[in-house]
Design a protein around this motif. Structure first.
Motif, PDB file in Angstrom:
ATOM      1  N   SER A  17      57.327  57.966 -29.022  1.00 32.51           N
ATOM      2  CA  SER A  17      57.156  58.874 -27.879  1.00 32.51           C
ATOM      3  C   SER A  17      57.654  58.283 -26.567  1.00 32.51           C
ATOM      4  O   SER A  17      58.025  59.021 -25.659  1.00 32.51           O
ATOM      5  CB  SER A  17      55.673  59.261 -27.731  1.00 32.51           C
ATOM      6  OG  SER A  17      54.848  58.108 -27.773  1.00 32.51           O
ATOM      7  N   ARG A  18      57.638  56.951 -26.468  1.00 35.07           N
ATOM      8  CA  ARG A  18      57.938  56.346 -25.160  1.00 35.07           C
ATOM      9  C   ARG A  18      58.743  55.046 -25.329  1.00 35.07           C
ATOM     10  O   ARG A  18      58.768  54.447 -26.397  1.00 35.07           O
ATOM     11  CB  ARG A  18      56.641  56.035 -24.408  1.00 35.07           C
ATOM     12  CG  ARG A  18      55.931  57.279 -23.933  1.00 35.07           C
ATOM     13  CD  ARG A  18      54.771  56.990 -23.013  1.00 35.07           C
ATOM     14  NE  ARG A  18      53.620  56.448 -23.713  1.00 35.07           N
ATOM     15  CZ  ARG A  18      52.992  55.322 -23.364  1.00 35.07           C
ATOM     16  NH1 ARG A  18      53.423  54.622 -22.334  1.00 35.07           N
ATOM     17  NH2 ARG A  18      51.954  54.890 -24.040  1.00 35.07           N
ATOM     18  N   ILE A  20      60.893  51.844 -25.761  1.00 30.69           N
ATOM     19  CA  ILE A  20      61.883  51.386 -26.741  1.00 30.69           C
ATOM     20  C   ILE A  20      61.935  52.332 -27.942  1.00 30.69           C
ATOM     21  O   ILE A  20      63.009  52.678 -28.439  1.00 30.69           O
ATOM     22  CB  ILE A  20      61.539  49.941 -27.166  1.00 30.69           C
ATOM     23  CG1 ILE A  20      61.732  48.983 -25.983  1.00 30.69           C
ATOM     24  CG2 ILE A  20      62.379  49.507 -28.362  1.00 30.69           C
ATOM     25  CD1 ILE A  20      61.194  47.568 -26.206  1.00 30.69           C
ATOM     26  N   HIS A  41      48.468  59.078 -28.507  1.00 26.22           N
ATOM     27  CA  HIS A  41      47.731  59.967 -27.604  1.00 26.22           C
ATOM     28  C   HIS A  41      48.640  60.871 -26.788  1.00 26.22           C
ATOM     29  O   HIS A  41      48.246  61.961 -26.412  1.00 26.22           O
ATOM     30  CB  HIS A  41      46.917  59.133 -26.601  1.00 26.22           C
ATOM     31  CG  HIS A  41      45.849  58.298 -27.229  1.00 26.22           C
ATOM     32  ND1 HIS A  41      44.884  58.823 -28.076  1.00 26.22           N
ATOM     33  CD2 HIS A  41      45.583  56.966 -27.134  1.00 26.22           C
ATOM     34  CE1 HIS A  41      44.085  57.851 -28.470  1.00 26.22           C
ATOM     35  NE2 HIS A  41      44.489  56.714 -27.931  1.00 26.22           N
ATOM     36  N   TYR A 158      48.888  38.276 -27.811  1.00 23.58           N
ATOM     37  CA  TYR A 158      50.097  39.105 -27.980  1.00 23.58           C
ATOM     38  C   TYR A 158      51.188  38.310 -28.691  1.00 23.58           C
ATOM     39  O   TYR A 158      51.813  38.797 -29.644  1.00 23.58           O
ATOM     40  CB  TYR A 158      50.563  39.588 -26.612  1.00 23.58           C
ATOM     41  CG  TYR A 158      51.801  40.442 -26.644  1.00 23.58           C
ATOM     42  CD1 TYR A 158      51.781  41.736 -27.158  1.00 23.58           C
ATOM     43  CD2 TYR A 158      53.014  39.949 -26.156  1.00 23.58           C
ATOM     44  CE1 TYR A 158      52.927  42.518 -27.187  1.00 23.58           C
ATOM     45  CE2 TYR A 158      54.159  40.729 -26.172  1.00 23.58           C
ATOM     46  CZ  TYR A 158      54.113  42.013 -26.684  1.00 23.58           C
ATOM     47  OH  TYR A 158      55.243  42.785 -26.707  1.00 23.58           O
ATOM     48  N   LYS A 162      52.957  39.053 -32.392  1.00 20.91           N
ATOM     49  CA  LYS A 162      54.385  39.282 -32.585  1.00 20.91           C
ATOM     50  C   LYS A 162      55.003  38.227 -33.520  1.00 20.91           C
ATOM     51  O   LYS A 162      55.990  38.492 -34.207  1.00 20.91           O
ATOM     52  CB  LYS A 162      55.092  39.322 -31.231  1.00 20.91           C
ATOM     53  CG  LYS A 162      54.706  40.545 -30.392  1.00 20.91           C
ATOM     54  CD  LYS A 162      55.007  41.850 -31.133  1.00 20.91           C
ATOM     55  CE  LYS A 162      54.826  43.066 -30.257  1.00 20.91           C
ATOM     56  NZ  LYS A 162      55.198  44.326 -30.946  1.00 20.91           N
ATOM     57  N   THR A 192      59.986  49.467 -19.240  1.00 18.90           N
ATOM     58  CA  THR A 192      59.282  50.601 -19.866  1.00 18.90           C
ATOM     59  C   THR A 192      57.898  50.701 -19.220  1.00 18.90           C
ATOM     60  O   THR A 192      57.518  49.868 -18.394  1.00 18.90           O
ATOM     61  CB  THR A 192      59.074  50.393 -21.386  1.00 18.90           C
ATOM     62  OG1 THR A 192      58.126  49.324 -21.566  1.00 18.90           O
ATOM     63  CG2 THR A 192      60.353  50.071 -22.130  1.00 18.90           C
TER      64      THR A 192
HETATM   65  N1  LIG Z   1      58.642  46.462 -22.702  1.00 20.36           N
HETATM   66  C1  LIG Z   1      58.800  45.187 -22.958  1.00 20.36           C
HETATM   67  O1  LIG Z   1      59.067  44.370 -22.040  1.00 20.36           O
HETATM   68  C2  LIG Z   1      58.687  44.655 -24.360  1.00 20.36           C
HETATM   69  C3  LIG Z   1      59.143  43.350 -24.606  1.00 20.36           C
HETATM   70  C4  LIG Z   1      59.054  42.836 -25.887  1.00 20.36           C
HETATM   71  C5  LIG Z   1      58.535  43.600 -26.902  1.00 20.36           C
HETATM   72  N2  LIG Z   1      58.083  44.865 -26.653  1.00 20.36           N
HETATM   73  C6  LIG Z   1      57.526  45.603 -27.780  1.00 20.36           C
HETATM   74  O2  LIG Z   1      58.285  46.795 -27.962  1.00 20.36           O
HETATM   75  C7  LIG Z   1      57.452  47.814 -28.509  1.00 20.36           C
HETATM   76  C8  LIG Z   1      57.565  49.052 -27.646  1.00 20.36           C
HETATM   77  O3  LIG Z   1      57.137  48.709 -26.343  1.00 20.36           O
HETATM   78  P1  LIG Z   1      57.438  49.653 -25.080  1.00 20.36           P
HETATM   79  O4  LIG Z   1      57.748  48.768 -23.960  1.00 20.36           O
HETATM   80  O5  LIG Z   1      58.365  50.731 -25.501  1.00 20.36           O
HETATM   81  O6  LIG Z   1      55.964  50.232 -24.863  1.00 20.36           O
HETATM   82  P2  LIG Z   1      55.439  51.571 -24.170  1.00 20.36           P
HETATM   83  O7  LIG Z   1      56.477  52.157 -23.282  1.00 20.36           O
HETATM   84  O8  LIG Z   1      54.100  51.215 -23.630  1.00 20.36           O
HETATM   85  O9  LIG Z   1      55.252  52.562 -25.434  1.00 20.36           O
HETATM   86  C9  LIG Z   1      54.319  52.224 -26.415  1.00 20.36           C
HETATM   87  C10 LIG Z   1      54.476  53.187 -27.565  1.00 20.36           C
HETATM   88  O10 LIG Z   1      53.601  52.764 -28.619  1.00 20.36           O
HETATM   89  C11 LIG Z   1      52.748  53.847 -28.974  1.00 20.36           C
HETATM   90  N3  LIG Z   1      51.463  53.328 -29.442  1.00 20.36           N
HETATM   91  C12 LIG Z   1      50.660  52.404 -28.846  1.00 20.36           C
HETATM   92  N4  LIG Z   1      49.574  52.171 -29.617  1.00 20.36           N
HETATM   93  C13 LIG Z   1      49.706  52.977 -30.713  1.00 20.36           C
HETATM   94  C14 LIG Z   1      48.925  53.197 -31.867  1.00 20.36           C
HETATM   95  N5  LIG Z   1      47.761  52.550 -32.079  1.00 20.36           N
HETATM   96  N6  LIG Z   1      49.361  54.088 -32.785  1.00 20.36           N
HETATM   97  C15 LIG Z   1      50.526  54.752 -32.610  1.00 20.36           C
HETATM   98  N7  LIG Z   1      51.320  54.601 -31.532  1.00 20.36           N
HETATM   99  C16 LIG Z   1      50.904  53.714 -30.593  1.00 20.36           C
HETATM  100  C17 LIG Z   1      52.636  54.701 -27.718  1.00 20.36           C
HETATM  101  O11 LIG Z   1      52.221  56.018 -28.073  1.00 20.36           O
HETATM  102  P3  LIG Z   1      51.623  57.050 -26.951  1.00 20.36           P
HETATM  103  O12 LIG Z   1      52.818  57.521 -26.174  1.00 20.36           O
HETATM  104  O13 LIG Z   1      50.958  58.122 -27.731  1.00 20.36           O
HETATM  105  O14 LIG Z   1      50.675  56.258 -26.103  1.00 20.36           O
HETATM  106  C18 LIG Z   1      54.074  54.617 -27.215  1.00 20.36           C
HETATM  107  O15 LIG Z   1      54.920  55.487 -27.933  1.00 20.36           O
HETATM  108  C19 LIG Z   1      56.037  47.230 -28.565  1.00 20.36           C
HETATM  109  O16 LIG Z   1      55.784  46.777 -29.871  1.00 20.36           O
HETATM  110  C20 LIG Z   1      56.103  46.071 -27.580  1.00 20.36           C
HETATM  111  O17 LIG Z   1      55.165  45.061 -27.890  1.00 20.36           O
HETATM  112  C21 LIG Z   1      58.163  45.413 -25.408  1.00 20.36           C
END
Ligand SMILES: NC(=O)c1ccc[n+]([C@@H]2O[C@H](COP(=O)([O-])OP(=O)(O)OC[C@H]3O[C@@H](n4cnc5c(N)ncnc54)[C@H](OP(=O)(O)O)[C@@H]3O)[C@@H](O)[C@H]2O)c1
Length: 251
Positions: A17-18, A20, A41, A158, A162, A192
Protein backbone atom coordinates in the motif's frame (compact mmCIF):
# COMPACT_ATOMS: atom_id res chain seq x y z
CA UNK A 1 2.98 -0.45 -19.95
CA UNK A 2 6.79 -0.25 -19.99
CA UNK A 3 7.51 -3.79 -21.14
CA UNK A 4 6.11 -7.30 -20.87
CA UNK A 5 8.71 -9.24 -18.91
CA UNK A 6 6.17 -10.15 -16.21
CA UNK A 7 3.27 -10.78 -18.60
CA UNK A 8 1.05 -13.59 -17.32
CA UNK A 9 2.66 -13.53 -13.86
CA UNK A 10 0.81 -13.03 -10.58
CA UNK A 11 2.65 -11.07 -7.87
CA UNK A 12 1.81 -10.76 -4.18
CA UNK A 13 3.49 -7.76 -2.52
CA UNK A 14 3.18 -7.48 1.26
CA UNK A 15 3.15 -3.89 2.45
CA UNK A 16 2.14 -2.93 -1.09
CA UNK A 17 0.00 0.00 0.00
CA UNK A 18 2.83 2.42 0.73
CA UNK A 19 6.48 3.29 0.25
CA UNK A 20 8.82 0.68 -1.21
CA UNK A 21 6.04 -1.91 -1.52
CA UNK A 22 3.86 0.47 -3.49
CA UNK A 23 6.71 1.33 -5.87
CA UNK A 24 7.32 -2.41 -6.41
CA UNK A 25 3.61 -3.01 -7.12
CA UNK A 26 3.63 -0.28 -9.75
CA UNK A 27 6.91 -1.44 -11.30
CA UNK A 28 5.77 -5.07 -11.61
CA UNK A 29 2.40 -3.97 -12.99
CA UNK A 30 4.19 -1.88 -15.61
CA UNK A 31 5.91 -5.11 -16.67
CA UNK A 32 2.58 -6.86 -17.16
CA UNK A 33 2.10 -8.70 -13.83
CA UNK A 34 -1.25 -8.84 -12.08
CA UNK A 35 -0.77 -7.60 -8.54
CA UNK A 36 -2.16 -8.43 -5.10
CA UNK A 37 -1.56 -5.33 -2.95
CA UNK A 38 -1.36 -6.32 0.70
CA UNK A 39 -2.00 -3.77 3.41
CA UNK A 40 -2.81 -3.89 7.11
CA UNK A 41 -4.77 -0.77 8.17
CA UNK A 42 -4.38 1.87 5.50
CA UNK A 43 -7.17 1.06 3.07
CA UNK A 44 -6.97 4.53 1.46
CA UNK A 45 -3.30 4.03 0.61
CA UNK A 46 -3.97 0.56 -0.83
CA UNK A 47 -6.81 2.04 -2.85
CA UNK A 48 -4.47 4.75 -4.18
CA UNK A 49 -1.96 2.08 -5.27
CA UNK A 50 -4.76 0.13 -6.93
CA UNK A 51 -5.93 3.28 -8.73
CA UNK A 52 -2.43 4.05 -10.01
CA UNK A 53 -2.05 0.51 -11.36
CA UNK A 54 -5.49 0.51 -13.00
CA UNK A 55 -4.86 3.96 -14.50
CA UNK A 56 -1.71 2.56 -16.13
CA UNK A 57 -3.84 -0.20 -17.68
CA UNK A 58 -2.94 -3.12 -15.40
CA UNK A 59 -4.94 -5.40 -13.11
CA UNK A 60 -4.66 -5.55 -9.32
CA UNK A 61 -6.59 -6.44 -6.18
CA UNK A 62 -6.29 -5.33 -2.56
CA UNK A 63 -5.71 -7.99 0.12
CA UNK A 64 -5.99 -6.93 3.74
CA UNK A 65 -3.96 -9.01 6.21
CA UNK A 66 -1.66 -8.64 9.17
CA UNK A 67 1.41 -10.51 7.90
CA UNK A 68 2.27 -11.57 11.46
CA UNK A 69 -0.99 -13.55 11.83
CA UNK A 70 -0.89 -17.08 10.32
CA UNK A 71 -4.63 -17.32 9.59
CA UNK A 72 -4.69 -13.92 7.93
CA UNK A 73 -1.67 -14.78 5.76
CA UNK A 74 -3.33 -18.04 4.69
CA UNK A 75 -6.50 -16.14 3.79
CA UNK A 76 -4.45 -13.51 1.89
CA UNK A 77 -2.76 -16.17 -0.24
CA UNK A 78 -6.08 -17.98 -0.84
CA UNK A 79 -7.79 -14.75 -1.91
CA UNK A 80 -4.93 -13.88 -4.28
CA UNK A 81 -4.98 -17.33 -5.89
CA UNK A 82 -8.79 -17.30 -6.15
CA UNK A 83 -8.98 -13.83 -7.72
CA UNK A 84 -5.77 -13.68 -9.79
CA UNK A 85 -4.34 -17.21 -10.04
CA UNK A 86 -1.38 -19.01 -8.46
CA UNK A 87 1.43 -16.81 -7.20
CA UNK A 88 4.61 -16.61 -9.31
CA UNK A 89 6.29 -13.62 -7.68
CA UNK A 90 6.39 -12.80 -3.95
CA UNK A 91 7.79 -9.65 -2.39
CA UNK A 92 7.84 -9.24 1.39
CA UNK A 93 8.05 -5.51 2.03
CA UNK A 94 5.69 -5.11 5.01
CA UNK A 95 7.73 -3.99 7.98
CA UNK A 96 8.00 -1.65 10.92
CA UNK A 97 10.90 0.27 12.45
CA UNK A 98 11.12 1.68 15.95
CA UNK A 99 13.92 3.59 17.62
CA UNK A 100 14.86 1.88 20.87
CA UNK A 101 17.51 3.80 22.85
CA UNK A 102 19.57 1.48 25.06
CA UNK A 103 18.00 2.75 28.27
CA UNK A 104 14.50 2.22 26.89
CA UNK A 105 14.71 -1.34 25.60
CA UNK A 106 11.33 -2.89 25.98
CA UNK A 107 10.48 -6.57 25.51
CA UNK A 108 6.96 -5.90 24.20
CA UNK A 109 8.40 -3.58 21.57
CA UNK A 110 11.11 -6.12 20.66
CA UNK A 111 8.47 -8.81 20.19
CA UNK A 112 6.35 -6.53 18.00
CA UNK A 113 9.29 -5.71 15.72
CA UNK A 114 10.23 -9.38 15.47
CA UNK A 115 6.65 -10.42 14.91
CA UNK A 116 5.99 -8.07 11.97
CA UNK A 117 9.45 -8.19 10.36
CA UNK A 118 10.41 -11.83 10.97
CA UNK A 119 7.12 -13.76 11.32
CA UNK A 120 5.76 -11.41 8.65
CA UNK A 121 8.45 -12.64 6.26
CA UNK A 122 8.35 -16.30 7.30
CA UNK A 123 4.57 -16.76 7.05
CA UNK A 124 4.08 -15.51 3.46
CA UNK A 125 7.19 -17.47 2.41
CA UNK A 126 5.95 -20.78 3.75
CA UNK A 127 2.47 -20.10 2.36
CA UNK A 128 3.64 -19.70 -1.22
CA UNK A 129 6.79 -21.79 -1.61
CA UNK A 130 5.07 -25.20 -1.53
CA UNK A 131 2.97 -24.24 -4.55
CA UNK A 132 5.92 -22.65 -6.31
CA UNK A 133 7.97 -25.81 -5.92
CA UNK A 134 5.11 -27.99 -7.17
CA UNK A 135 4.71 -25.74 -10.22
CA UNK A 136 8.50 -25.55 -10.58
CA UNK A 137 8.55 -21.76 -10.81
CA UNK A 138 8.87 -18.94 -8.31
CA UNK A 139 10.76 -15.69 -7.78
CA UNK A 140 10.97 -14.09 -4.34
CA UNK A 141 12.44 -10.86 -2.98
CA UNK A 142 12.54 -10.06 0.75
CA UNK A 143 13.12 -6.46 1.83
CA UNK A 144 15.73 -6.33 4.60
CA UNK A 145 17.81 -3.26 5.58
CA UNK A 146 21.40 -2.13 5.97
CA UNK A 147 20.56 -2.02 9.69
CA UNK A 148 21.30 -5.78 9.51
CA UNK A 149 24.81 -5.11 8.22
CA UNK A 150 26.15 -2.16 10.17
CA UNK A 151 25.39 -0.66 13.59
CA UNK A 152 22.94 2.20 13.91
CA UNK A 153 21.97 3.87 17.18
CA UNK A 154 18.74 2.64 18.79
CA UNK A 155 18.11 0.02 16.09
CA UNK A 156 19.23 -3.21 17.77
CA UNK A 157 15.89 -5.01 17.51
CA UNK A 158 15.19 -3.71 14.01
CA UNK A 159 18.68 -4.67 12.84
CA UNK A 160 18.34 -8.14 14.33
CA UNK A 161 14.96 -8.63 12.65
CA UNK A 162 16.40 -7.67 9.27
CA UNK A 163 19.42 -9.94 9.77
CA UNK A 164 16.90 -12.76 10.18
CA UNK A 165 15.26 -11.78 6.89
CA UNK A 166 18.59 -11.98 5.06
CA UNK A 167 19.34 -15.35 6.69
CA UNK A 168 15.92 -16.73 5.68
CA UNK A 169 16.52 -15.83 2.06
CA UNK A 170 20.06 -17.16 2.10
CA UNK A 171 19.21 -20.50 3.71
CA UNK A 172 15.98 -21.10 1.82
CA UNK A 173 17.74 -20.52 -1.49
CA UNK A 174 19.37 -23.96 -1.31
CA UNK A 175 16.12 -25.72 -0.44
CA UNK A 176 14.20 -23.97 -3.22
CA UNK A 177 16.75 -24.17 -6.03
CA UNK A 178 16.76 -24.57 -8.93
CA UNK A 179 13.16 -23.72 -9.83
CA UNK A 180 12.55 -21.06 -7.21
CA UNK A 181 14.98 -18.18 -6.75
CA UNK A 182 15.00 -16.02 -3.61
CA UNK A 183 17.09 -12.94 -2.85
CA UNK A 184 16.95 -10.09 -0.36
CA UNK A 185 17.52 -6.36 -0.71
CA UNK A 186 19.10 -4.23 2.01
CA UNK A 187 18.13 -0.61 1.34
CA UNK A 188 19.76 2.37 2.97
CA UNK A 189 17.64 5.34 3.99
CA UNK A 190 14.71 5.67 1.57
CA UNK A 191 12.28 8.59 1.44
CA UNK A 192 9.01 7.00 2.63
CA UNK A 193 6.52 7.42 5.48
CA UNK A 194 8.74 5.18 7.61
CA UNK A 195 11.43 7.83 8.09
CA UNK A 196 9.17 10.86 8.57
CA UNK A 197 9.58 10.88 12.35
CA UNK A 198 13.35 10.97 12.15
CA UNK A 199 14.87 14.20 13.53
CA UNK A 200 16.13 16.51 10.74
CA UNK A 201 19.63 16.46 12.25
CA UNK A 202 19.70 12.66 12.23
CA UNK A 203 18.45 12.55 8.64
CA UNK A 204 21.14 15.03 7.58
CA UNK A 205 23.81 13.05 9.42
CA UNK A 206 22.83 9.93 7.48
CA UNK A 207 22.89 11.81 4.19
CA UNK A 208 26.33 13.21 5.06
CA UNK A 209 27.54 9.67 5.77
CA UNK A 210 26.29 8.45 2.38
CA UNK A 211 28.80 8.77 -0.47
CA UNK A 212 25.98 9.62 -2.91
CA UNK A 213 24.89 12.45 -0.53
CA UNK A 214 21.15 11.85 -0.76
CA UNK A 215 18.30 9.62 0.34
CA UNK A 216 17.19 6.80 -1.92
CA UNK A 217 13.85 6.72 -3.73
CA UNK A 218 11.37 3.86 -3.44
CA UNK A 219 11.44 3.57 -7.24
CA UNK A 220 15.16 2.78 -7.10
CA UNK A 221 14.52 -0.17 -4.79
CA UNK A 222 11.62 -1.25 -7.01
CA UNK A 223 13.91 -1.33 -10.04
CA UNK A 224 16.34 -3.62 -8.22
CA UNK A 225 13.46 -5.84 -7.07
CA UNK A 226 12.18 -6.07 -10.65
CA UNK A 227 15.65 -7.12 -11.81
CA UNK A 228 15.83 -9.87 -9.15
CA UNK A 229 12.31 -11.09 -9.99
CA UNK A 230 13.03 -11.16 -13.71
CA UNK A 231 15.01 -13.53 -15.90
CA UNK A 232 17.66 -10.83 -16.24
CA UNK A 233 19.02 -12.22 -12.95
CA UNK A 234 18.60 -15.88 -13.95
CA UNK A 235 21.79 -17.19 -12.24
CA UNK A 236 21.23 -15.37 -8.95
CA UNK A 237 19.78 -16.80 -5.75
CA UNK A 238 20.50 -16.58 -2.03
CA UNK A 239 22.08 -13.14 -2.31
CA UNK A 240 21.57 -9.93 -0.41
CA UNK A 241 21.75 -6.84 -2.62
CA UNK A 242 22.66 -3.58 -0.92
CA UNK A 243 21.18 -0.35 -2.28
CA UNK A 244 22.43 2.36 0.03
CA UNK A 245 24.15 5.02 -2.06
CA UNK A 246 27.46 3.50 -1.00
CA UNK A 247 26.82 3.80 2.76
CA UNK A 248 27.42 0.06 3.17
CA UNK A 249 29.69 -1.93 0.89
CA UNK A 250 30.80 -5.53 1.10
CA UNK A 251 34.53 -6.34 1.28
N1 LIG B 1 12.32 3.57 4.32
C1 LIG B 1 13.52 3.16 4.63
O1 LIG B 1 14.44 3.98 4.85
C2 LIG B 1 13.86 1.70 4.69
C3 LIG B 1 15.21 1.33 4.74
C4 LIG B 1 15.55 -0.01 4.80
C5 LIG B 1 14.56 -0.97 4.81
N2 LIG B 1 13.25 -0.61 4.77
C6 LIG B 1 12.26 -1.68 4.80
O2 LIG B 1 11.47 -1.60 3.62
C7 LIG B 1 10.16 -2.10 3.89
C8 LIG B 1 9.14 -1.07 3.46
O3 LIG B 1 9.38 0.11 4.20
P1 LIG B 1 8.74 1.52 3.78
O4 LIG B 1 9.76 2.53 4.03
O5 LIG B 1 8.10 1.37 2.45
O6 LIG B 1 7.63 1.62 4.93
P2 LIG B 1 6.25 2.42 5.00
O7 LIG B 1 6.20 3.51 3.99
O8 LIG B 1 6.08 2.74 6.45
O9 LIG B 1 5.18 1.29 4.58
C9 LIG B 1 5.04 0.17 5.39
C10 LIG B 1 4.13 -0.81 4.68
O10 LIG B 1 4.09 -2.02 5.45
C11 LIG B 1 2.73 -2.32 5.75
N3 LIG B 1 2.65 -3.02 7.03
C12 LIG B 1 3.22 -2.66 8.22
N4 LIG B 1 2.93 -3.58 9.16
C13 LIG B 1 2.17 -4.53 8.55
C14 LIG B 1 1.56 -5.74 8.97
N5 LIG B 1 1.67 -6.18 10.24
N6 LIG B 1 0.86 -6.46 8.08
C15 LIG B 1 0.73 -6.05 6.80
N7 LIG B 1 1.27 -4.91 6.32
C16 LIG B 1 1.99 -4.16 7.20
C17 LIG B 1 2.00 -0.99 5.74
O11 LIG B 1 0.61 -1.21 5.54
P3 LIG B 1 -0.49 -0.04 5.88
O12 LIG B 1 -0.38 0.94 4.75
O13 LIG B 1 -1.80 -0.74 5.94
O14 LIG B 1 -0.09 0.57 7.19
C18 LIG B 1 2.69 -0.32 4.55
O15 LIG B 1 2.19 -0.80 3.32
C19 LIG B 1 10.12 -2.42 5.39
O16 LIG B 1 10.33 -3.79 5.57
C20 LIG B 1 11.28 -1.60 5.94
O17 LIG B 1 11.80 -2.16 7.13
C21 LIG B 1 12.87 0.70 4.70
Amino acid sequence: MVDAEFQGRVALVTGGSRGIGRAICERLASGGARIAINYQHNEDAAFATLGAINAAGSEAIMVQANVAEPDQVTAMVEQTERDLGTIDLLVTSAGIAKAEPPDQLDYASFKQIMSVNVDGTYLPLVSVTKGMRARRFGRIVCIASIAALRPRPAQAAYGASKAAVIAFARNLSEDLAPEVRINSIAPGLIETDMIQEMAPSQRQAMIDATPMKRLGRAEEIAELAAFLLSERSSFTTGQCYIASGGRVTLP
